[in-house]
Design an enzyme around this catalytic site. Structure first.
Site, mmCIF file in Angstrom:
data_model
loop_
_atom_site.group_PDB
_atom_site.id
_atom_site.type_symbol
_atom_site.label_atom_id
_atom_site.label_comp_id
_atom_site.label_asym_id
_atom_site.label_seq_id
_atom_site.Cartn_x
_atom_site.Cartn_y
_atom_site.Cartn_z
ATOM 1 N N ARG A 47 5.185 7.925 -9.027
ATOM 2 C CA ARG A 47 4.213 6.829 -8.989
ATOM 3 C C ARG A 47 4.813 5.466 -9.287
ATOM 4 O O ARG A 47 4.457 4.471 -8.649
ATOM 5 C CB ARG A 47 3.060 7.124 -9.952
ATOM 6 C CG ARG A 47 2.266 8.387 -9.641
ATOM 7 C CD ARG A 47 2.063 8.581 -8.198
ATOM 8 N NE ARG A 47 1.172 9.682 -7.849
ATOM 9 C CZ ARG A 47 1.092 10.156 -6.618
ATOM 10 N NH1 ARG A 47 1.836 9.664 -5.636
ATOM 11 N NH2 ARG A 47 0.264 11.137 -6.347
ATOM 12 N N ASP A 81 -8.236 10.090 4.035
ATOM 13 C CA ASP A 81 -8.766 9.390 2.866
ATOM 14 C C ASP A 81 -8.250 7.963 2.768
ATOM 15 O O ASP A 81 -9.027 7.023 2.548
ATOM 16 C CB ASP A 81 -8.420 10.158 1.579
ATOM 17 C CG ASP A 81 -9.298 11.399 1.426
ATOM 18 O OD1 ASP A 81 -9.984 11.789 2.383
ATOM 19 O OD2 ASP A 81 -9.280 11.988 0.325
ATOM 20 N N SER A 100 -6.290 20.223 -3.616
ATOM 21 C CA SER A 100 -5.679 18.939 -3.312
ATOM 22 C C SER A 100 -4.174 19.033 -3.557
ATOM 23 O O SER A 100 -3.736 19.669 -4.519
ATOM 24 C CB SER A 100 -6.312 17.897 -4.235
ATOM 25 O OG SER A 100 -5.521 16.750 -4.338
ATOM 26 N N ASP A 103 -2.977 9.578 -11.990
ATOM 27 C CA ASP A 103 -2.229 8.739 -11.056
ATOM 28 C C ASP A 103 -2.734 7.306 -11.028
ATOM 29 O O ASP A 103 -1.951 6.373 -10.913
ATOM 30 C CB ASP A 103 -2.268 9.362 -9.656
ATOM 31 C CG ASP A 103 -1.343 10.561 -9.574
ATOM 32 O OD1 ASP A 103 -0.379 10.620 -10.355
ATOM 33 O OD2 ASP A 103 -1.576 11.439 -8.732
#
Lengths: 408, 408, 408, 408
Positions: free
Chosen positions: A99, A17, A182, A128
């Site tokens: 993050r 990705d 995921s 996110d």
């Protein structure tokens, strides 16, 4: 497209990705791409990311691969655990806390390279994107943030694969189809969500769990460990001093082996919808129990209750992406102030999915056996004081009682 | 002693200590004593208390023995669980929540008999004296409360036994020596504390636990149960409707069998000292996990986070004895308002000491697979909206970032 | 444009801007327009709005003009004042509290007419767009909201005037140029902001104030009034019972005459920027002081402090547009619960810009002269109780002091 | 009386009451007395206290007279004003904030002299006893505190005068009778309470006010002043730098002249009763408005709202006497963290009892005219972002709306 970025730092995992994003940035904007790949303890080799980036035409000096595990645990995970932070009662914020660090490095690398933008691979539905972007904007208000998933038209797996093929992006065999869910991972946790997990009524299948054994498969004998704290941070296991990341990794081993830290959870995303996630936080779950245990004897009620009452707000700020905000820093100042004497050792029992504090001791302890004892206390405490204490606490209630009786 | 009580309602267990208090009240004040013995689900026969009271000269019409289990669970335990109340992060308030009900009945019986005082057997060091007395004073500001432990000079086991012998109070053989620890029990929990448990560094011995098996001795196979809620209260297990007390008793059976709900805890008492307790709350621990599970899909973030942020204060009020206070009632109004749609069913896994929610469903669910899905969402959610959402959330942070850069 | 609205209910003032919006909706979408004009006490004739709407081609049955003043004060202003709500320490939320009511009527009228959209004239920079739209979406999740200021290209005064001229919209002479500032008014307040007021360093010019005299021009003699409350709401002035809107209007007269309720303020908008406003809230300022005054004697510390601690959050919710949210309703339930005994009368001094409570009395009063008196109190209060009260409150601090001395 | 103090440090004003205490300590306990008299800006000569102490037999080396005004304002008043602390919505905590400093000096002097006790002249009904004693115990857990008013039998004015006469304590003529009310003063405020003021329904007579003119007697022309802040603390008036105490004294002059800072108030004492006080806080009232004014442009909403929400708790802690508690220090850390950029200047209008901020400017300002302007903003803000912002804020409300429609 005068607004188009000229030079972009991309949070790059080396996977399909973000490789597609890399190529898309190049083709869409004709911009120079710099990659940043961080070892946060997700348990993957990073060097393949370098090779892949080079293959996609990234100049060697534009490829950044860094081990940030110690910084991650020392400056993000540990400060958060000082607060006993849990989101919505149960989630240990494993994704949320990673993050800001990634965003910070993206911005720093951008500044070092004179880049005008950063890019990430988070979708437009999740938290996110918010966490990356609020952090980036806070640290550099002039930076551009590119979120391809909100922009492009590669809205299905088929289109993504087509784009990859058209652009000579290697596709691992198992990536052609859709993943059944995921995954995000770092030293603190693994999260799994989406697709196969989208029905919150159905138990998550066993194969979802990646970092913890099923409690049924954990050892039949409990294990006892001791964790030592200094000023609120864990510093040793079983008497052996360890660096922050080493210590968390060791707790992960303990926890994973005993099936500790699994959570099947439906949460409220900041963007307004609910989602269901399966979290595994083996070391963090042990750490939380341990930290609560040491606070039990080293924090008084004034400190502890104040912390407790602000914890939900603190956790919400981290969850929502406001790590680099003045209010998070204000709360951190308050929490850190409380941890000055949170030092000592706890003993923990690990057994088939659960961890329990079964003992705690400290030179800094506020526990006074002299006061609490059922035995003679040699005058440490005068029970008659309690009468006055209760009387004055009751005075207001009596006045209310009289009033209510009078007017009813 | 013009201030001496004329007629006293005593919270009477039938045990040695409250029998001594009964006799002491008679001899010290020459007053008439009325006994109140409540079945709160502590698991003891109550009729022996009647015989014993009669033996100590209490008139039959002055002996009150009542089964208050349904009232206890319906009007105290369940409202508290609507809040997911835990004290200091972990304690489920099993002792705290029973005291107001006992105090309420003491006051009501006093009013019915024209008594001017109530008496209890809690010591001057603990929280229970506060809980009894604040409740009593709130409900009847003119009532006197007699707390013999704060008054008399029977300050050692030896003196107590002497008093008992001198006053023909029967002493069970095993009561001559000191108990190794002190126990309180009701339908919600069993607590053990004192003496053998006073060193918080040492693991509590196994014989302390009375209501739960050791997780190591629990079944090797997990059990799954379903709990159904209506407006925040549990109403059925595995589809079978039950009254509040019946349901909690059934959860206790489930939990006790699987070793669920043990807690080794050091807490801050309201009177200022720390104490260590061993709590067993098998059904309550299941109920908390179940309630959180159903709230996950039926409460939005606004409701949930507001509740979460006020829970510590609510729990503190209950712990400190302020059940009958306007602020507890105000918080209850807020919490109850949030529970209007908290209906549905959760599926729980019980296994060797832990309980986990592994599924939840409800007609009232706010979970929208249409919104959250990784698949095409047919326009339920426009990912581009997130860009504006983030931009405006970031605006303040950007202005701060600019300012800070400017002035540094 | 399949997404175009078919039938729109417009919040219509009859002024130039909303007339332009009306016409723009017709021309842009070819949709049917229904107008809603509310008398919230802004002090303008509403019938001209009818004539103007008709002139612009609105069918008579599509023109709604309503006097909602009583509903506004009874169901919005008064509930808010029960909380003593002020935003950021000083702003009485006069604009914020009117928006939900307007949105509610827009949605109700839309549902009655089978309209698929509502429209408002708020800009994309302010809070009002948020307040209108959150309210509308909460009340009818399927409604479309049209906010022309965020859509069209009429981005300057010149373009607006051109559009008006092209479309035969009558333009009052004084509306050709830009107003020196923007005004919003209702029964609770008048706000002025923008343009001439945009420099927060400069004092607002006197001509900005529309509803209050300059304190220097107020009477040289103070005026005293008495306001009576029942369950938290004002019900009478100087003994004369009045309906909510009548009462607030009367307080406005009193306050305006004495120059009370002016506020020059810089606030944080929900959308992330700061703005400067000049607010005039004459009656509301008196009402707040009066309500605080009656609470002083009728609320105990437990109730009062809990309310105080939640007020900022409640005010923030209203400011941000979350009136129709579960968390606002939860807080309202808590606040309303506290007001059961908030009845009685206060005496207020009004003088040259300020209002002060100088006396208060109530049958529900908790003030006990018997307790507080410096004179002999006939045993109402035993000063010796204070010793125990302090001792136990200090115990924790002593244990900390000992610990800190020990380890330093 | 083995528990009797050997050497006592007395908070000594030099007035009749504390002179009686001094003598009573000597006669009751036969102990050595050390006096501490502090200049907190109460506006009285302190040297007469020295002469009087000597007259009562205190050794010169045991007499401590100190000017603590700068310490008082710098280390107590200013930190408190950083929080905009007001108790129960209105009281500026003038008495509360002085007590910890006095207690701290008492303890320090006791430690220097090897004294085992401190004594104060506060009664058993008020808050000051709590504030003195909690502070003393926190700073020295082994200290004894003697509170004669809770111990002795001098329970009427007549008995006090008799005791004074018997012990050759000089009695000023006007002290023979009872004062019509009781006064406490320091640089921050004057409080008056008791006796003539005990009926909260009756307006306080004019002669009660000692430090402020009646607003009606204040100048007919407003005065404008400018106050400059650095990191949250006032540092200059009209451009002239001043030390903390000098600055507060100057604000007192300004405020007193304009009748600013009067408060007629009924409050909840920590000991459970309500009391009525008349407070005059001229400089403090100006300082609060000024500090709020500078925060308006230098604090963002995240910081400001967090502070606001914690202020009531912070104020309550100070009011209740918990200045030297870990939770107050934790909150102070949070508040101080917020003040890093709270620098700049405000312009204030003083007029007949009120103070209003009418302008504010700062190099640290977060106010962005570029963003807020009604004019063209050159792209600083994209109004279309607001659509996404509102959509995602509304998403949760829409899901609720859909759910509620579905199940009703």
């Amino acid at each position: 497209m005068s607004d188009a970025p000229k030079k972009v730092v991309l949070a790059y995992s080396g996977g399909l990705d973000t490789s597609i994003i890399l190529k898309w940035l190049q083709t869409e904007y004709g911009c120079e791409v710099i990659t940043f790949t961080a070892d946060l303890g997700q348990g993957e080799e990073l060097e393949p990311a370098r090779a892949k980036a080079e293959l996609l035409g990234i100049k060697p000096e534009n490829i950044h691969i860094e081990d940030v595990r110690e910084e991650f645990v020392r400056d993000y995970v540990f400060p958060m655990f000082r607060a006993n932070a849990v989101y919505e009662g149960q989630y240990l914020l494993g994704t949320s806390i990673a993050r800001p660090l990634i965003a910070k490095r993206l911005v720093e690398i951008a500044q070092a390279h004179g880049a005008d933008a950063v890019a990430h691979g988070a979708t437009g539905k999740g938290n996110d994107q918010v966490r990356f972007e609020l952090s980036a904007y806070a640290l550099d208000p002039s930076i551009k943030v590119i979120a391809p998933w909100r922009i492009w038209d590669l809205t299905s797996r088929t289109k993504l694969i087509e784009f990859a093929e058209k652009n000579q992006i290697p596709i691992a065999k198992d990536k052609r189809g859709e993943a059944p869910f995921s995954v995000d991972a770092n030293l603190l946790h693994t999260s799994s969500e989406g697709k196969a997990l989208e029905n919150p009524a159905e138990q998550a299948p066993d194969y979802v769990y990646q970092r913890t054994v099923n409690p049924e498969d954990a050892p039949d004998q409990p294990e006892y460990i001791e964790v030592t704290f200094e000023k609120g941070d864990a510093v040793a296991i079983n008497g052996q001093a360890m660096s922050p990341a080493t210590l968390l990794a060791a707790l992960n081993d303990h926890g994973g082996r005993h099936g500790i830290g699994r959570l099947d959870f439906v949460e409220n995303r900041f963007v307004g919808m609910k989602s269901r996630g399966i979290y595994e936080t083996p070391g963090g779950t042990i750490l939380l129990e341990a930290h609560r245990g040491i606070e039990q004897i080293t924090l008084d009620s004034g400190s502890g209750h104040l912390k407790d009452s602000l914890m939900p707000r603190y956790a919400e700020l981290i969850y929502n992406g406001f790590w680099f905000s003045p209010e998070r820093e204000m709360l951190q100042a308050l929490i850190d102030k409380s941890q000055e004497y949170v030092s000592g050792t706890v003993r923990l029992k690990l057994y088939k999915g659960s961890v329990s504090c079964v003992g705690r001791w400290s030179d800094m302890s506020l526990y006074s056996e002299a006061h609490v004892t059922f035995e003679e206390d040699a005058g440490a405490y005068d029970q008659k004081d309690a009468a006055g204490f209760i009387k004055l606490n009751a005075l207001r209630l009596k006045l209310i009682g009289n009033r209510n009786a009078r007017v009813k």
